[in-house]
Design a protein around this motif. Sequence first.
Motif, PDB file in Angstrom:
ATOM      1  N   GLY A   1     -24.930 100.822  35.279  1.00  0.00           N
ATOM      2  CA  GLY A   1     -24.189  99.953  34.356  1.00  0.00           C
ATOM      3  C   GLY A   1     -23.467  98.940  35.221  1.00  0.00           C
ATOM      4  O   GLY A   1     -22.585  99.309  36.002  1.00  0.00           O
ATOM      5  N   ALA A   2     -23.896  97.686  35.079  1.00  0.00           N
ATOM      6  CA  ALA A   2     -23.428  96.672  36.021  1.00  0.00           C
ATOM      7  C   ALA A   2     -21.897  96.583  36.079  1.00  0.00           C
ATOM      8  O   ALA A   2     -21.306  96.532  37.164  1.00  0.00           O
ATOM      9  CB  ALA A   2     -24.025  95.325  35.634  1.00  0.00           C
ATOM     10  N   GLU A   3     -21.263  96.591  34.920  1.00  0.00           N
ATOM     11  CA  GLU A   3     -19.813  96.335  34.914  1.00  0.00           C
ATOM     12  C   GLU A   3     -19.039  97.550  35.406  1.00  0.00           C
ATOM     13  O   GLU A   3     -18.071  97.405  36.160  1.00  0.00           O
ATOM     14  CB  GLU A   3     -19.350  95.921  33.507  1.00  0.00           C
ATOM     15  N   SER A   4     -19.457  98.768  34.981  1.00  0.00           N
ATOM     16  CA  SER A   4     -18.728  99.934  35.507  1.00  0.00           C
ATOM     17  C   SER A   4     -19.007 100.102  36.998  1.00  0.00           C
ATOM     18  O   SER A   4     -18.156 100.619  37.731  1.00  0.00           O
ATOM     19  CB  SER A   4     -19.039 101.206  34.713  1.00  0.00           C
ATOM     20  N   ASN A   5     -20.178  99.655  37.459  1.00  0.00           N
ATOM     21  CA  ASN A   5     -20.420  99.686  38.910  1.00  0.00           C
ATOM     22  C   ASN A   5     -19.352  98.863  39.636  1.00  0.00           C
ATOM     23  O   ASN A   5     -18.792  99.289  40.651  1.00  0.00           O
ATOM     24  CB  ASN A   5     -21.786  99.080  39.253  1.00  0.00           C
ATOM     25  N   VAL A   6     -19.079  97.681  39.102  1.00  0.00           N
ATOM     26  CA  VAL A   6     -18.062  96.818  39.730  1.00  0.00           C
ATOM     27  C   VAL A   6     -16.711  97.533  39.724  1.00  0.00           C
ATOM     28  O   VAL A   6     -15.997  97.554  40.742  1.00  0.00           O
ATOM     29  CB  VAL A   6     -17.984  95.451  38.993  1.00  0.00           C
ATOM     30  N   ALA A   7     -16.376  98.157  38.591  1.00  0.00           N
ATOM     31  CA  ALA A   7     -15.081  98.861  38.497  1.00  0.00           C
ATOM     32  C   ALA A   7     -15.025 100.015  39.499  1.00  0.00           C
ATOM     33  O   ALA A   7     -14.000 100.214  40.175  1.00  0.00           O
ATOM     34  CB  ALA A   7     -14.871  99.364  37.074  1.00  0.00           C
ATOM     35  N   CYS A   8     -16.112 100.784  39.625  1.00  0.00           N
ATOM     36  CA  CYS A   8     -16.119 101.934  40.543  1.00  0.00           C
ATOM     37  C   CYS A   8     -15.952 101.475  41.985  1.00  0.00           C
ATOM     38  O   CYS A   8     -15.185 102.073  42.758  1.00  0.00           O
ATOM     39  CB  CYS A   8     -17.434 102.720  40.417  1.00  0.00           C
ATOM     40  N   VAL A   9     -16.661 100.420  42.361  1.00  0.00           N
ATOM     41  CA  VAL A   9     -16.573  99.959  43.759  1.00  0.00           C
ATOM     42  C   VAL A   9     -15.167  99.406  44.037  1.00  0.00           C
ATOM     43  O   VAL A   9     -14.591  99.661  45.095  1.00  0.00           O
ATOM     44  CB  VAL A   9     -17.675  98.913  44.064  1.00  0.00           C
ATOM     45  N   LEU A  10     -14.617  98.690  43.068  1.00  0.00           N
ATOM     46  CA  LEU A  10     -13.259  98.164  43.278  1.00  0.00           C
ATOM     47  C   LEU A  10     -12.249  99.302  43.412  1.00  0.00           C
ATOM     48  O   LEU A  10     -11.349  99.252  44.256  1.00  0.00           O
ATOM     49  CB  LEU A  10     -12.865  97.240  42.125  1.00  0.00           C
ATOM     50  N   ALA A  11     -12.411 100.331  42.577  1.00  0.00           N
ATOM     51  CA  ALA A  11     -11.485 101.470  42.677  1.00  0.00           C
ATOM     52  C   ALA A  11     -11.659 102.153  44.026  1.00  0.00           C
ATOM     53  O   ALA A  11     -10.671 102.521  44.681  1.00  0.00           O
ATOM     54  CB  ALA A  11     -11.728 102.446  41.533  1.00  0.00           C
ATOM     55  N   ALA A  12     -12.916 102.294  44.473  1.00  0.00           N
ATOM     56  CA  ALA A  12     -13.159 102.923  45.780  1.00  0.00           C
ATOM     57  C   ALA A  12     -12.562 102.078  46.906  1.00  0.00           C
ATOM     58  O   ALA A  12     -12.227 102.595  47.969  1.00  0.00           O
ATOM     59  CB  ALA A  12     -14.667 103.108  45.990  1.00  0.00           C
ATOM     60  N   ALA A  13     -12.427 100.771  46.659  1.00  0.00           N
ATOM     61  CA  ALA A  13     -11.852  99.883  47.675  1.00  0.00           C
ATOM     62  C   ALA A  13     -10.329  99.786  47.553  1.00  0.00           C
ATOM     63  O   ALA A  13      -9.699  98.959  48.222  1.00  0.00           O
ATOM     64  CB  ALA A  13     -12.486  98.492  47.562  1.00  0.00           C
ATOM     65  N   GLY A  14      -9.741 100.593  46.686  1.00  0.00           N
ATOM     66  CA  GLY A  14      -8.273 100.671  46.645  1.00  0.00           C
ATOM     67  C   GLY A  14      -7.607  99.799  45.589  1.00  0.00           C
ATOM     68  O   GLY A  14      -6.388  99.647  45.595  1.00  0.00           O
ATOM     69  N   HIS A  15      -8.378  99.214  44.689  1.00  0.00           N
ATOM     70  CA  HIS A  15      -7.786  98.409  43.618  1.00  0.00           C
ATOM     71  C   HIS A  15      -7.693  99.239  42.337  1.00  0.00           C
ATOM     72  O   HIS A  15      -8.413 100.220  42.174  1.00  0.00           O
ATOM     73  CB  HIS A  15      -8.632  97.166  43.358  1.00  0.00           C
ATOM     74  N   SER A  16      -6.826  98.811  41.414  1.00  0.00           N
ATOM     75  CA  SER A  16      -6.803  99.537  40.144  1.00  0.00           C
ATOM     76  C   SER A  16      -7.808  98.886  39.203  1.00  0.00           C
ATOM     77  O   SER A  16      -7.884  97.655  39.088  1.00  0.00           O
ATOM     78  CB  SER A  16      -5.394  99.563  39.551  1.00  0.00           C
ATOM     79  N   ALA A  17      -8.615  99.725  38.575  1.00  0.00           N
ATOM     80  CA  ALA A  17      -9.695  99.204  37.732  1.00  0.00           C
ATOM     81  C   ALA A  17      -9.797 100.022  36.457  1.00  0.00           C
ATOM     82  O   ALA A  17      -9.553 101.228  36.453  1.00  0.00           O
ATOM     83  CB  ALA A  17     -11.011  99.258  38.496  1.00  0.00           C
ATOM     84  N   ARG A  18     -10.160  99.330  35.394  1.00  0.00           N
ATOM     85  CA  ARG A  18     -10.387  99.980  34.092  1.00  0.00           C
ATOM     86  C   ARG A  18     -11.779  99.593  33.624  1.00  0.00           C
ATOM     87  O   ARG A  18     -12.182  98.447  33.769  1.00  0.00           O
ATOM     88  CB  ARG A  18      -9.336  99.480  33.090  1.00  0.00           C
TER      89      ARG A  18
END
Length: 328
Positions: free
Chosen positions: A34-51
């Motif tokens: 899922g393109a958009e949740s992929n972006v959220a997961c990678v951002l969260a893994a990089a230390g950002h808050s994501a929903r």
Amino acid sequence: NVDVVALGESMVTFLPSRPGRLADVPSFDRAIGGAESNVACVLAAAGHSARWVGRVGADGFGDHLVERIAGYGVDVSFVHRDAARPTGVYFRTAGDRGTGAHEVAYYRAGSAASAMSVANVDRAAVRAGRILHLSGITAALSEACRTLLHTLTAPRPGRPVLSFDVNHRPALWRTAEGPLVLLDLARRADLVFVGEDEAEEAWGITGGPEAIGRALPEPGVLVVKQGGRGATAFERHTTGPETDGARPLRRSPAVTFEPAPHVDVVATTGAGDAFAAGFLSGTLRGLPLGTRLRYGHLFAAAALTTPGDLATPPARDHADRLSALDHG
Ligand code: KDG
């Protein structure tokens, strides 16, 4: 408040246990996509808050997606469960070694996510981030999803920075209007990601990043991905007074090209999402344009070298060192 909100359909993904045609692959391993949740997961893994905001079935695959995505540290509290519609799934084959081509079989028509609409998505939760990340895939899902994107991308005071990945998926569109819908959405965004090949396929633009830049003069930042070669970004600074608060009268563009590092590609799926996440991570950190592109490449390299969509991006200090080393 959250750094990034991403809205879109996520699916359970079945990765082939062996190379070969879909007709021949004997078994598949379950992963998530899922393109958009992929972006959220990678951002969260990089230390950002994501929903991640989405809609899945009230079924085991829906549980799996919500649990896995939450496991990355992404806020899933605005994901709806649909008792009447299933979670989408898709199967794919490994890329052909010579051409990179692979087969994709989607089972998502009538999915829970395709029923997302202005009536059932909490728009305040979607607009609560500094950045709202959307993609053209959602527009292909249904008329209701198109209307939802139209509403979310309308200019309005206090709108989050709108990030849009064109993600042209011809196999999903059931009307001939896809390219026009994608162009219209891209023109409403503040930051656009598009592949050079995608721009040619969708809009017939063959003149490279400059020609794409001319076709999309509105976004403040335009990122053109050029496959293994690299990526070009245009940043248009506002230099003049604003007409109605939305469209600056004059802009002085900055253009930057960053070559991509060479990697041995295992699977390209998810690389575009990781690239977007890297660029957004650099944007959230206020880094210069060229560095944002380097982060895009570094994050994409991690995804390119794993079979699934998602890979852990390099840790921040490591990425900072790599990006500086590259420059030396
Ligand atoms: O960018 C990766 C996505 O293409 C993949 O996860 C599946 O979201 C997907 C889609 O709709 O193609």
